[in-house]
Design an enzyme around this catalytic site. Structure first.
Site, PDB file in Angstrom:
ATOM      1  CB  CYS A  54      -0.931   0.018   1.212  1.00  0.00           C
ATOM      2  SG  CYS A  54      -0.031  -0.008   2.779  1.00  0.00           S
ATOM      3  CB  CYS A  88       4.430  -0.395   1.789  1.00  0.00           C
ATOM      4  SG  CYS A  88       3.377  -1.553   2.666  1.00  0.00           S
ATOM      5  CB  CYS A 139      45.244 -21.735 -16.240  1.00  0.00           C
ATOM      6  SG  CYS A 139      45.856 -20.409 -15.186  1.00  0.00           S
ATOM      7  CB  CYS A 165      42.343 -17.330 -14.881  1.00  0.00           C
ATOM      8  SG  CYS A 165      43.976 -17.175 -15.623  1.00  0.00           S
ATOM      9  CG  ASP A 211       2.337 -39.789 -11.034  1.00  0.00           C
ATOM     10  OD1 ASP A 211       1.600 -40.213 -10.134  1.00  0.00           O
ATOM     11  OD2 ASP A 211       1.914 -39.193 -12.042  1.00  0.00           O
ATOM     12  CG  ASP A 230       2.403 -36.093 -15.529  1.00  0.00           C
ATOM     13  OD1 ASP A 230       2.118 -36.619 -14.429  1.00  0.00           O
ATOM     14  OD2 ASP A 230       1.585 -35.987 -16.461  1.00  0.00           O
ATOM     15  CG  ASP A 269       3.511 -36.166  -9.848  1.00  0.00           C
ATOM     16  OD1 ASP A 269       3.080 -36.915  -8.965  1.00  0.00           O
ATOM     17  OD2 ASP A 269       3.238 -36.284 -11.047  1.00  0.00           O
TER      18      ASP A 269
END
Length: 831
Positions: free
Chosen positions: A25, A28, A94, A97, A515, A714, A718
C-alpha cells in the site's frame, strides 16, 4: 578508478534502481522512501508501488553505497530480491584465473554467490550488487568483462564472432612463431643431436653469427606472437596473483635473458656456463600457442550443441497482415499473430494450429524421431520442422518465451554450473601456481648449490622446465568441458538438466520412483478393449455405443466417442436418451434399443454376461473395470476403458533394471489398478492411494531404506515429491509447476528419457574423473622429473622444449576426452 560498489557523486552520478518485494500500500511506499533517505549520500528517492521499484539519485555531497541501501530496505521490513547476472569474461587461461575472478566477485558487497566457467568463459553472479561494481572487480583482477544481455545469449553471434577472431589470431601467431622458431631449433638442437650438422654450422656460419641469428629470430618470436604472455603474465605477477601466463613469461624470459648475456656479455658468466637457450624460449612459445590453438578449436566443438539449438530458430515468418501473408523477421512476431507454415519449413514460433493438417518433425526438441500429426487445436513448437502439409497457427509464445529459447537458456545454465566434484579442483588450483613458482625457485637453488658443472646452466634449464610443465590448463578444463559436452548431448536426446548438480547426483540413484498417471501411462482414458459377441460387427457395435455415450460427460464416455472418431466411424442418430445412476445409459439408435453399463445393469435387463467371463477375468487382473453393451435386447459386447500404458514404458523399465536400479511406483490411484500395472511392468515396489503429502513421505522412506532416490512425475501433485527427491525428473509434457520443481526435464514425455539421463550422468562423471586423474597425475608425475629428480640415478633431464610439448598435450588430451561424450549412445539404442 571509482569505488566499485558505489555510485560517484555529483551531477553526473547515475541513479540506482532497486526492485523491492513486500510493499502492499501507499504507507509501505512512504516507509521505504523514509528509510532510503536516511542513507548517506542519497539525494532523492522515488518508490513506485505498481512497478515495485525504487529509483535513488545520489546527492552532490558523497557516494551512495548500494549495500547500505539494500540493508535499509530490509531493516524497514521489505526484501530486495537477488538477481542473477551473467558476464562474459575475457583473458582467463587456466584454473587459477577462474579462482581469481571468483574471489574478486565474491568480495563485492551484495554478492551472495559467484561461479566462473573457464570453458564457456562466463561468470554467473547472484545477489544485489551493481553490474558496474562486478565489472570493476573483474577489471581490478586483471581481466575484461561485459554484461551478457538477452539478445547476446539468444543469438550467440557476437560471442561466436569473437571466438572466431581469437582462433584466427592464434592461428596467425602460431604460424609466425613456428616459422621463426624452426631455424632456431635446427641451428641449436640440430648441432647438438647431429655431429655433422654441428661441423657444418661451425664451418659455414660460425658460432657467433649463429647466436646472433638465433637472438634476432627468438626476439621476434617472444615480442610479436609471444607478446600476449608478457602483457598478461607480468601484471598478474606484480599483483601477487600469478597465472599460467606468468609461468610462461618468467620461464621463457629467464632462458632468453640468460642467452642474451651469453651472446653479448659472456665474460659475466662463470667458466663452463656459457650456453644459449634461445631454442627453448622460441619453441616453448610456439608449442604453447599450438596448445592454445588446439584448445580454442576443441572449445568451439564443445559448444556446438548450443550453436545447433540456436541454428534451429527460423529467421523469417509468414505473418497474415491485412488479409495477406507478409514475410517479417521472427523477432517482430508478436503473440496473437496469425502465421502461415508451408511444407518443409521450420516453424518460426510456438503456437496453436487453427487451420490445416500436417506432420511435424519434433526430434530436435524431444529427441523422438517419429513425426507428430498436428491438426486444429494442437500445439506446435518453434524450431521444429513441418513435413509435407501446410497449416496456419496462432502465435502463443515469441522471443525469449518460446520453448526453444527456454531450452537454450536451460542448457547454458547447466553448462555454466559447477558440480560438487569441482570443489576439489578449486581448492588445489587456488595455491597451485604460487606453489609451482616456489618449486621452480627451490629447483634453481638446489641445482645452483649442489649441481654438477656448469651448475648455473643446469639450474636455469630445470627451473624453466618446472615452470612450463606445471601449467594448470588441463585442471581448469577437466570439469567444465565434460559438463558442456554432456549437457549438450543430453539436449539433443531431449534430456534437459535444469541444475548442473543433477548431472552428478543422478548417477548415484539407487531407486527410481515414478508416478503412474501421465508418466507410466498416457494420462487420459482411452478405449483399450472391445470384444463383440457372435453375430455382431465391431464397427457397428462401436458406432452404437459411441452414439449413446456421446450424450454423457463422463470421461469414460468421452474416451469411447474419441475412439470411434479416430477410427473414422460416423455416429448414427439417437433418441430417447436415459441415464440410470449407478447402472448405465440407454437410448434408441436408428430406432434400435442400445444399453450400456456394468454387469449388474445387464443382469437387471435379464441378460447373462457369462459368455464374456474369461475376458472379464483378464480385465480384472489388469486393473480394468469392464462395461457391457446390449443391442436390441441381446448381449453384444464387453468394453474396457482405462488409462493405457505408454508404448515405450516396458522397455524403459527394463532399461532401468539393466542399470541395476529398483523401480517403485507412487500413485494416488487405487491399489488394485496400481498393483495390476506394476505386475505387468515388473515394478519392484508399489505405494498406492496416497495424497501429495503421502508421496513426499514415500520418497523419504525410500531414501532411508535404499539411498539416493530419483522421482519422475508430471503433475502439480508431483511437485512436492520432485522437490523432496535427491533428483527430480519432470515429464516435459506435464505441468509448468512440475517442470519448475524438477532438476531434469524429459522433453519427449517418454519414460525412456530416465535411463538415458542416468546413463549420461554416469558417462559424464566418469569422463570428468578421467580428465581430473590425467590432469593431476600428469603434474604430480612430471614436476619432479622436470626438477631433475631422475638425474642422480639415471642421468635423465627433461628439456623445457619437451616440457612445453607435454603441457600442451595434456590440455588437448582433456578436451579430446571430453569430446568423446558427443558420441554417447543411450542404453535403449544399444539393443
Amino acid at each position: 578508478m571509482s569505488i566499485p560498489n558505489k555510485q560517484p557523486a555529483g551531477s553526473g552520478a547515475l541513479p540506482i534502481s532497486l526492485r523491492i518485494e513486500g510493499m502492499t500500500c501507499a504507507s509501505c511506499v512512504g516507509r521505504v522512501e523514509a528509510a532510503l533517505r536516511k542513507v548517506q549520500g542519497v539525494g532523492s528517492v522515488a518508490v513506485n508501488l505498481a512497478t515495485e521499484r525504487a529509483e535513488i539519485r545520489p546527492s552532490g555531497d558523497g557516494a551512495v553505497d548500494r549495500t547500505a541501501l539494500v540493508q535499509a530496505i530490509e531493516k524497514a521490513g521489505y526484501d530486495v530480491p537477488a538477481q542473477t547476472i551473467e558476464l562474459s569474461v575475457e583473458g582467463m587461461t587456466c584454473a587459477s584465473c577462474v579462482g581469481r575472478v571468483e574471489r574478486a566477485l565474491n568480495a563485492v558487497p551484495g554478492v551472495s554467490q559467484a561461479t566462473v566457467n573457464l570453458a564457456t568463459e562466463r561468470a554467473t553472479v547472484r545477489g544485489v550488487a551493481a553490474t558496474e561494481a562486478l565489472l570493476a572487480a573483474i577489471g581490478k583482477a586483471g581481466y575484461e568483462a561485459k554484461l551478457l544481455d538477452a539478445s547476446t545469449r539468444s543469438s550467440g553471434d557476437d560471442g561466436e564472432a569473437k571466438k572466431d577472431a581469437e582462433r584466427l589470431a592464434l592461428k596467425r601467431d602460431l604460424l609466425l612463431a613456428s616459422a621463426l622458431a624452426l631455424p632456431v631449433f635446427v641451428l641449436e638442437m640440430g648441432s647438438h643431436l647431429i655431429p655433422s650438422m654441428h661441423h657444418w654450422v661451425m664451418e659455414n656460419v660460425g658460432q657467433g653469427p649463429s647466436w646472433y641469428l638465433q637472438f634476432v629470430l627468438t626476439s621476434l618470436v617472444l615480442f610479436i606472437p609471444g607478446r600476449r604472455f608478457y602483457t598478461k603474465g607480468f601484471p598478474a605477477l606484480l599483483r601477487l596473483a600469478p597465472d599460467m601466463n606468468s609461468l610462461v613469461a618468467v620461464g621463457t624470459l629467464a632462458a632468453y635473458a640468460y642467452s642474451v648475456v651469453t651472446t653479448f656479455l659472456p665474460r659475466l658468466l662463470p667458466a663452463g656456463t656459457v650456453n644459449v637457450y634461445y631454442e627453448a624460449a622460441a619453441v616453448i612459445v610456439a608449442l604453447i600457442l599450438l596448445g592454445r590453438f588446439l584448445e580454442a578449436q576443441a572449445k568451439g566443438r564443445t559448444s556446438q550443441a548450443i550453436q545447433r539449438l540456436v541454428g534451429l530458430q527460423a529467421k523469417v515468418a509468414h505473418v497474415v497482415r491485412g488479409g495477406r501473408a507478409v514475410d517479417i523477421p521472427v523477432a517482430d512476431v508478436i503473440a496473437g499473430d496469425i502465421v502461415e507454415v508451408r511444407p518443409g519449413e521450420r516453424i518460426p514460433v510456438d503456437g496453436e494450429v487453427i487451420e490445416g493438417d500436417s506432420y511435424v518433425d519434433e526430434s530436435m526438441i524431444t529427441g523422438e524421431p517419429v513425426p507428430v500429426r498436428k491438426v486444429h487445436g494442437r500445439a506446435v513448437v518453434g524450431g521444429t520442422v513441418n513435413q509435407k502439409g501446410a497449416f496456419t497457427l496462432r502465435a502463443t509464445a515469441v522471443g525469449g518465451q518460446t520453448v526453444l529459447a527456454q531450452i537454450i537458456r536451460l542448457v547454458e545454465q547447466a553448462q555454466g554450473s559447477k558440480l560438487p566434484i569441482q570443489a576439489v579442483v578449486d581448492k588445489v588450483t587456488m595455491w597451485f601456481v604460487p606453489a609451482v613458482m616456489a618449486a621452480a625457485s627451490v629447483t634453481f637453488l638446489i641445482w645452483l648449490v649442489f649441481g654438477p658443472s656448469p651448475a648455473l646452466s643446469f639450474a636455469l634449464v630445470n627451473a624453466v622446465a618446472v615452470l612450463i610443465i606445471a601449467c594448470p590448463c588441463a585442471m581448469g578444463l577437466a570439469t567444465p568441458t565434460s559438463i558442456m559436452v554432456g549437457t549438450g548431448r543430453g539436449a539433443e536426446l531431449g534430456v534437459l538438466f535444469r541444475k548442473g548438480e543433477a548431472l552428478q547426483l543422478l548417477k548415484d540413484a539407487k531407486v527410481v520412483a515414478v508416478d503412474k498417471t501421465g508418466t507410466l501411462t498416457e494420462g487420459r482414458p482411452a478405449l483399450t478393449d472391445l470384444e463383440v459377441g457372435t453375430g455382431f460387427e465391431r464397427a457397428q457395435v462401436l458406432a452404437s455405443i459411441a452414439a449413446v455415450e456421446s450424450r454423457s460427460e463422463h470421461p469414460i464416455a468421452r474416451a469411447i466417442v474419441e475412439a470411434a472418431e479416430q477410427e473414422g466411424i460416423a455416429l448414427p442418430a439417437l433418441t430417447g436418451f436415459e441415464s440410470t445412476t449407478g447402472m448405465g445409459v440407454r437410448a434408441l439408435v436408428d430406432g434400435v434399443r442400445v444399453e450400456v453399463g456394468a454387469d449388474r445393469y445387464m443382469r437387471s435387463l435379464g441378460l447373462d454376461v457369462g459368455s464374456f467371463e474369461p475376458t472379464a477375468a483378464r480385465l480384472g487382473k489388469e486393473g480394468k473395470s469392464p462395461l457391457y453393451a446390449a443391442i436390441d435386447g441381446r448381449l453384444a459386447a464387453i468394453v474396457a476403458v482405462a488409462d493405457p500404458i505408454k508404448a515405450d514404458t516396458p522397455t524403459a523399465i527394463a532399461a532401468l533394471h539393466r542399470l541395476g536400479l529398483k523401480v517403485a511406483m507412487i500413485t494416488g490411484d487405487n491399489e488394485r489398478t496400481a498393483r495390476a500395472i506394476a505386475a505387468r511392468l515388473g515394478i519392484d515396489e508399489v505405494v498406492a492411494e496416497v495424497l501429495p503429502e503421502g508421496k513426499v513421505d514415500a520418497v523419504k522412506r525410500l531414501k532411508a531404506e535404499h539411498g539416493s532416490v530419483a522421482f519422475v512425475g508430471d503433475g502439480i501433485n508431483d511437485a512436492p515429491a520432485l522437490a523432496e527427491a535427491d533428483v527430480g525428473l519432470a515429464i516435459g509434457t506435464g505441468t509448468d509447476v512440475a517442470v519448475e520443481a524438477a532438476d531434469v526435464v524429459l522433453m519427449s514425455g517418454s519414460l525412456q528419457g530416465v535411463p538415458n539421463a542416468i546413463a549420461l550422468s554416469k558417462a559424464t562423471i566418469g569422463n570428468i574423473r578421467q580428465n581430473l586423474f590425467w590432469a593431476f597425475a600428469y603434474n604430480v608425475a612430471l614436476i619432479p622429473v622436470a626438477a631433475g629428480m631422475l638425474y642422480p640415478a639415471y642421468g635423465v633431464l627433461l628439456s623445457p622444449v619437451f616440457a612445453a610439448g607435454a603441457m600442451a598435450l595434456s590440455s588437448v588430451f582433456v578436451l579430446g576426452n571430453a569430446l568423446r561424450l558427443r558420441g554417447f549412445n543411450p542404453p535403449l539404442n544399444d539393443e
